[in-house]
Design an enzyme around this catalytic site. Structure first.
Site, PDB file in Angstrom:
ATOM      1  N   GLU A  31      21.268  11.238  57.691  1.00 48.75           N
ATOM      2  CA  GLU A  31      20.466  12.451  57.493  1.00 48.75           C
ATOM      3  C   GLU A  31      21.286  13.706  57.777  1.00 48.75           C
ATOM      4  O   GLU A  31      21.894  13.845  58.855  1.00 48.75           O
ATOM      5  CB  GLU A  31      19.222  12.404  58.404  1.00 48.75           C
ATOM      6  CG  GLU A  31      18.357  13.655  58.254  1.00 48.75           C
ATOM      7  CD  GLU A  31      16.912  13.478  58.708  1.00 48.75           C
ATOM      8  OE1 GLU A  31      16.519  12.360  59.090  1.00 48.75           O
ATOM      9  OE2 GLU A  31      16.186  14.498  58.666  1.00 48.75           O
ATOM     10  N   LYS A  51      13.021   0.887  61.888  1.00 42.93           N
ATOM     11  CA  LYS A  51      14.156   1.822  61.907  1.00 42.93           C
ATOM     12  C   LYS A  51      14.239   2.469  63.287  1.00 42.93           C
ATOM     13  O   LYS A  51      13.210   2.883  63.827  1.00 42.93           O
ATOM     14  CB  LYS A  51      13.996   2.890  60.821  1.00 42.93           C
ATOM     15  CG  LYS A  51      15.073   3.977  60.895  1.00 42.93           C
ATOM     16  CD  LYS A  51      15.136   4.824  59.648  1.00 42.93           C
ATOM     17  CE  LYS A  51      14.130   5.933  59.569  1.00 42.93           C
ATOM     18  NZ  LYS A  51      14.203   6.902  60.680  1.00 42.93           N
ATOM     19  N   GLU A  58      16.604   5.345  65.644  1.00 42.99           N
ATOM     20  CA  GLU A  58      17.599   6.416  65.583  1.00 42.99           C
ATOM     21  C   GLU A  58      18.683   6.163  66.637  1.00 42.99           C
ATOM     22  O   GLU A  58      18.385   5.661  67.719  1.00 42.99           O
ATOM     23  CB  GLU A  58      16.930   7.771  65.849  1.00 42.99           C
ATOM     24  CG  GLU A  58      15.917   8.151  64.796  1.00 42.99           C
ATOM     25  CD  GLU A  58      15.316   9.547  65.010  1.00 42.99           C
ATOM     26  OE1 GLU A  58      15.759  10.271  65.920  1.00 42.99           O
ATOM     27  OE2 GLU A  58      14.397   9.891  64.243  1.00 42.99           O
ATOM     28  N   ASP A  88       8.182   8.376  61.085  1.00 43.11           N
ATOM     29  CA  ASP A  88       7.500   9.106  62.160  1.00 43.11           C
ATOM     30  C   ASP A  88       7.377  10.592  61.784  1.00 43.11           C
ATOM     31  O   ASP A  88       6.780  11.374  62.519  1.00 43.11           O
ATOM     32  CB  ASP A  88       8.153   8.887  63.533  1.00 43.11           C
ATOM     33  CG  ASP A  88       9.573   9.409  63.619  1.00 43.11           C
ATOM     34  OD1 ASP A  88      10.146   9.759  62.574  1.00 43.11           O
ATOM     35  OD2 ASP A  88      10.111   9.462  64.749  1.00 43.11           O
ATOM     36  N   SER A  89       7.911  10.956  60.604  1.00 42.73           N
ATOM     37  CA  SER A  89       7.607  12.269  60.010  1.00 42.73           C
ATOM     38  C   SER A  89       6.096  12.405  59.836  1.00 42.73           C
ATOM     39  O   SER A  89       5.565  13.508  59.670  1.00 42.73           O
ATOM     40  CB  SER A  89       8.304  12.418  58.646  1.00 42.73           C
ATOM     41  OG  SER A  89       8.091  11.251  57.865  1.00 42.73           O
ATOM     42  N   ASP A 140       9.257   3.226  61.147  1.00 40.33           N
ATOM     43  CA  ASP A 140      10.042   4.025  62.082  1.00 40.33           C
ATOM     44  C   ASP A 140       9.515   3.825  63.495  1.00 40.33           C
ATOM     45  O   ASP A 140       8.301   3.878  63.712  1.00 40.33           O
ATOM     46  CB  ASP A 140       9.786   5.500  61.723  1.00 40.33           C
ATOM     47  CG  ASP A 140      11.042   6.279  61.554  1.00 40.33           C
ATOM     48  OD1 ASP A 140      12.120   5.747  61.834  1.00 40.33           O
ATOM     49  OD2 ASP A 140      10.925   7.445  61.121  1.00 40.33           O
TER      50      ASP A 140
END
Ligand code: KIV
Length: 265
Positions: A182, A113, A115, A45-46, A84
């Site tokens: 991270e 993925k 978070e 999602d960057s 993501d």
């Protein structure tokens, strides 16, 4: 080389074989990363920051992620594709999470993925019940940027460090197949990596992790910067692309392009 599948990552850790991961958001980059033998491609999602021009990942939508997953899937041959999940696509309920994550598998991802640590366990179990493989992501999780007060290293004090280690163990127990660490200190990354049988994939977490991931635009020098300390730029594509566009503009303005070689007689 064989297609990388979800269980292969655990085997790579057991063999002490480093896992090489990069983000990708489009067809051509994915083809290049396959040619380079990259094991895991994360449709991160960057995307929001490096391709869509947002100042954080928070505005990215499920539609954005499924569209870019389709582009990546079309360019992919060997790598494991992980997508993501964007902010608010999995935090609202397990039902929303299953539906939105399922859309990524339909778009061509092999895993998703999410978070977060222990608070995500019930959601992760629901995803696994729906046969959706899950990669975890702890430490500096960008969707928590406002809670953290910026993109800051996490786990520097004892309480934080203990919590991140406990989160890692809880995620493994819940059934995630790998965890992104991270921006955490190397000492913590080492402790987590040694404590788990599933692999850790580090970004700003040191060489001690079982694998590494970077945002491809950072590695290629396409992002504007400033770059975080953990990024190593392997190329300066921003400069190369800008120079090429300037030369073209100059040639067109001076009537040098198209020349005889590039025209039909
Ligand atoms: O969105 C992303 O690119 C990521 C990686 C940096 C791990 O989450």
């Amino acid at each position: 080389m064989n297609k990388v599948v979800v269980p292969a990552l655990r085997d790579m850790k057991a063999r002490k074989e480093k896992i090489v991961a990069l983000t990708s958001y489009d067809f051509v980059t994915t083809q290049l990363l396959n040619e380079a033998g990259i094991d895991v491609i994360l449709v991160g999602d960057s995307l929001g920051m490096v391709k869509l021009g947002y100042s954080s990942t928070l505005p990215v939508t499920v539609e954005d992620m499924s569209y870019h997953t389709r582009l990546v899937a079309r360019g992919n041959s060997r790598a494991l594709i992980v997508t993501d999940m964007p902010y608010l696509s999995y935090q609202t309920s397990a039902k929303d999470a299953v539906k939105n994550c399922g859309l990524m598998l339909k778009a061509g991802a092999q895993a998703v993925k999410v978070e977060g640590g222990a608070e995500m366990i019930s959601t992760i179990k629901a995803l696994l019940t729906a046969k959706i493989p899950v990669m975890g992501h702890i430490g500096m999780t960008p969707q928590s940027v406002h809670l953290f007060g910026g993109y800051k290293v996490q786990g520097k004090n004892k309480a934080q460090s203990r919590k991140i280690l406990a989160d890692a163990k809880a995620l493994e127990k819940a059934g995630v197949f790998a965890i992104v660490l991270e921006c955490v200190p190397q000492t913590l990354a080492r402790k987590i990596t040694r404590a788990l049988r599933i692999p850790t994939i580090g970004i700003g977490a040191g060489v001690v992790c079982d694998g590494q991931i970077l945002v491809v635009d950072d590695l290629l020098g396409l992002s504007l910067g400033p770059y975080p300390r953990f990024v190593k730029r392997y190329a300066d594509l921003r400069k190369i692309m800008s120079q090429a566009a300037r030369r073209y503009a100059s040639d067109v303005r001076q009537g040098k392009f198209p020349d005889a070689l590039h025209a039909y007689s």
